[in-house]
Design a protein around this motif. Structure first.
Motif, PDB file in Angstrom:
ATOM      1  N   ASN A 173      37.517  45.133  40.919  1.00  0.00           N
ATOM      2  CA  ASN A 173      38.091  43.893  41.178  1.00  0.00           C
ATOM      3  C   ASN A 173      39.059  43.358  41.352  1.00  0.00           C
ATOM      4  OD1 ASN A 173      34.826  42.981  41.394  1.00  0.00           O
ATOM      5  ND2 ASN A 173      34.957  42.825  39.229  1.00  0.00           N
ATOM      6  N   GLN A 174      39.600  43.893  39.963  1.00  0.00           N
ATOM      7  CA  GLN A 174      41.199  43.793  40.252  1.00  0.00           C
ATOM      8  C   GLN A 174      41.536  44.413  41.360  1.00  0.00           C
ATOM      9  OE1 GLN A 174      43.437  41.450  37.945  1.00  0.00           O
ATOM     10  NE2 GLN A 174      44.672  42.147  40.073  1.00  0.00           N
ATOM     11  N   GLU A 175      41.435  45.792  41.568  1.00  0.00           N
ATOM     12  CA  GLU A 175      42.251  46.318  43.116  1.00  0.00           C
ATOM     13  C   GLU A 175      41.675  45.695  44.249  1.00  0.00           C
ATOM     14  OE1 GLU A 175      41.434  50.640  42.200  1.00  0.00           O
ATOM     15  OE2 GLU A 175      40.135  50.459  40.903  1.00  0.00           O
ATOM     16  N   SER A 176      40.481  45.275  44.198  1.00  0.00           N
ATOM     17  CA  SER A 176      40.047  44.906  45.177  1.00  0.00           C
ATOM     18  C   SER A 176      40.537  43.181  45.604  1.00  0.00           C
ATOM     19  CB  SER A 176      38.758  44.465  45.259  1.00  0.00           C
ATOM     20  OG  SER A 176      38.231  43.515  46.459  1.00  0.00           O
ATOM     21  N   VAL A 177      41.276  42.313  44.709  1.00  0.00           N
ATOM     22  CA  VAL A 177      42.016  41.567  44.573  1.00  0.00           C
ATOM     23  C   VAL A 177      43.212  41.390  45.423  1.00  0.00           C
ATOM     24  CG1 VAL A 177      42.640  41.029  42.369  1.00  0.00           C
ATOM     25  CG2 VAL A 177      42.408  39.086  43.480  1.00  0.00           C
ATOM     26  N   GLU A 178      43.803  43.088  44.780  1.00  0.00           N
ATOM     27  CA  GLU A 178      45.617  43.064  45.471  1.00  0.00           C
ATOM     28  C   GLU A 178      45.234  42.721  46.625  1.00  0.00           C
ATOM     29  OE1 GLU A 178      46.413  45.851  43.226  1.00  0.00           O
ATOM     30  OE2 GLU A 178      46.994  44.012  40.566  1.00  0.00           O
ATOM     31  N   LEU A 179      44.355  44.220  47.373  1.00  0.00           N
ATOM     32  CA  LEU A 179      44.365  44.309  48.080  1.00  0.00           C
ATOM     33  C   LEU A 179      43.700  43.424  49.705  1.00  0.00           C
ATOM     34  CD1 LEU A 179      44.560  47.188  49.688  1.00  0.00           C
ATOM     35  CD2 LEU A 179      42.099  47.803  49.809  1.00  0.00           C
ATOM     36  N   ASN A 180      42.809  42.222  48.665  1.00  0.00           N
ATOM     37  CA  ASN A 180      42.927  41.530  49.712  1.00  0.00           C
ATOM     38  C   ASN A 180      43.819  40.463  50.223  1.00  0.00           C
ATOM     39  OD1 ASN A 180      40.019  41.427  50.891  1.00  0.00           O
ATOM     40  ND2 ASN A 180      39.330  41.084  48.804  1.00  0.00           N
TER      41      ASN A 180
END
Length: 523
Positions: free
Chosen positions: A14-21
């Motif tokens: 989720n941490q990687e996903s939130v940064e990408l989004n």
């Protein structure tokens, strides 16, 4: 970029996903403008990431903004607008704003029914979410009726083995469990587990969710030796499939620790809970609700190992952190208040415990209503405090009222109703009304045997107290026979698990009693 972020979400990264989004949202805002449909899609996805990370208020603010902008740009009945409405309702649920979530979920269901039709996939998805909202406010029968209807419709449209049908089956089983129909929920969860294994494979996340839920059913029925094996298996499989730090893996770790506590293996439970706490703190942050749940579980382990003072300190800290992170009236905060009161009760600080339980009762009545199961749990806890202080006339009045309300709301054989029946019998016994206590304890024992089985801890406590009633009315032969049966059942219960045991029982439930079990499980 957006699709890759979605993949990361599915993997629990989720941490990687939130940064990408977040990056995608900024780029689309600059290139396409803030109201472009693709920009609003990125906003929608970014809000979802925030929710998964436990940043509920930020997610709610963004979801509300996205809903408003989609409504203005696309219209109130556009499918994307309704998707934002559904997601906003979900984050309100996470914030404990259940009444708002119920109202929004109902509105979304009605609008999707009107725009898309009663049998559209999105409409049925709204039906399941609305049922979940109803479950949160204690309207279990309404939730069960809705999930049953959805299950029937999906079965007719998609077949009994379609993943969406199995999602309904899973939700309906949760309703049955909430209604105290643990045997029925276990049967349905087992069916769902077997079908998902056949259709999706043994290591699919949905299959592992069913494995997790079936273990929960077995634990609720007191079948700890069975549940510990399933949770151990689920933990291993989730670790292999999702990784050791995935949120679902950590749920299994927490549940496995709970089984170990139930079997009296406190030291092993404490090590697992500490590992889960450290991992959640690193992955989700120290104030994430799941991290705080692990903090409480580890405090419970400490109390079980006799480290009561340290346990009280940790539970108090957990309450402070939840109050700061979620607000004083959030249901999870009130759970911590209840936990803290219980910890105080365990170390003999009854007056402080009663004060906290009364405060929790008042706040739950205001937030959830006077007939919500959690509110009735607080009422029961206040009665327990009064009993501990020897104030039996007051506890009897409260227990009698709670017993009637739980019977009306949950049914005569629900575990919580039986806890109130057992507690009221104790009050009657303290007044010397032995025959009335005998009749209540007899009913309670019979119902617990039927619903939970003969080796469940609460059944064993009912055996003990019914034997006490029999002695009080001079029926010593029957009392002796019952004690013999209780000893045999207790020996049978621990015969397999005794090797390596360090001792156990605990968790957090809005309706826990002090009659031998600390409560049900946190999921």
């Amino acid at each position: 970029m957006s699709l890759y972020a979605s993949d990361l979400q599915e993997l629990g990264r989720n941490q990687e996903s939130v940064e990408l989004n977040e990056q995608c949202l900024k780029l689309r805002t600059e290139v396409l403008g803030p109201t472009h449909p693709h920009t609003l899609t990125s906003m929608h996805n970014y809000a979802l990431d925030l929710r998964k990370l436990g940043h509920y208020q930020e997610a709610a603010d963004m979801d509300e903004k996205c809903l408003r902008m989609r409504s203005d740009a696309l219209g109130a009945k556009d499918p994307d607008t309704l998707a934002s409405m559904s997601q906003y309702a979900s984050v309100l649920r996470k914030l404990g704003r259940y009444q708002e979530s119920v109202e929004l979920g109902k509105r979304c269901l009605e609008m999707r029914t009107e725009v898309l039709g009663a049998k559209h996939r999105d409409t049925l998805a709204s039906m399941i979410k609305y049922a979940s909202d109803l479950r949160k406010v204690g309207r279990y029968q309404e939730a069960a009726d809705l999930d049953s209807k959805c299950l029937e419709m999906r079965t007719d449209m998609l077949g009994s083995k379609h993943p969406d049908t199995l999602e309904c089956m899973n939700s309906y089983a949760s309703d049955l469990r909430s209604l105290g129909r643990c045997k029925d929920s276990a049967k349905l969860d087992l069916q769902c587990l077997e079908t998902r294994t056949e259709v999706l494979g043994a290591s699919h996340p949905d299959t592992l969710l069913s494995l997790n839920n079936y273990a929960l059913d077995l634990r609720s029925l007191g079948r700890y030796k069975d549940s510990v094996e399933l949770d151990k298996k689920c933990l291993w499989m989730r670790t292999q499939a999702l990784g050791p730090t995935h949120p679902d893996t950590l749920v299994s770790m927490s549940n496995y620790a709970l089984d170990l506590r139930k079997l009296g293996r406190y030291l092993q439970a404490a090590k697992l809970d500490e590992q889960c706490l450290l991992t959640r703190a690193a992955e989700l942050g120290s104030t994430h609700p799941d991290t705080l749940a692990s903090m409480y579980n580890h405090a419970t382990d400490l109390r079980k190992m006799g480290q009561c003072d340290e346990s009280v300190e940790r539970v108090e800290r957990c309450l402070e952190m939840r109050t700061e992170a979620l607000g004083a009236t959030h249901p999870a905060t009130l759970d911590s208040m209840q936990d803290y009161a219980k910890s105080l009760r365990k170390v003999g600080r009854y007056a402080e415990s009663l004060q906290l339980d009364k405060r929790c009762l008042d706040m739950r009545t205001e937030v959830l209503g006077d007939t919500h199961p959690a509110t009735l749990g607080s009422m029961h806890n206040c009665a327990t405090d009064l009993q501990k202080m020897g104030r039996y006339p007051e506890s009897a009045e409260l227990n009698k009222r709670c017993l009637k309300m739980r019977t009306d709301v949950l049914g005569a054989k629900h575990p919580d109703t039986l806890a109130s029946m057992h507690s009221y019998a104790l009050d009657l016994r303290s007044f010397g009304r032995f025959q009335e206590a005998l009749e209540l304890d007899s009913r309670c024992l019979q119902s617990r045997k039927e619903e939970l089985g003969t080796t469940h801890p609460r059944t064993l406590v009912s055996m003990r107290d019914y034997a006490l009633d029999l002695r009080k009315v001079g029926r010593h032969r029957e009392a002796a026979e019952l004690e013999r049966c209780r000893a045999e059942a207790n020996e049978c219960k621990y015969s397999v698990s005794s090797s390596g045991a360090d001792s156990s029982m605990s968790t957090n439930s809005a309706s826990s009693s002090d009659d031998g079990v600390d409560s049900l499980c946190r999921l």
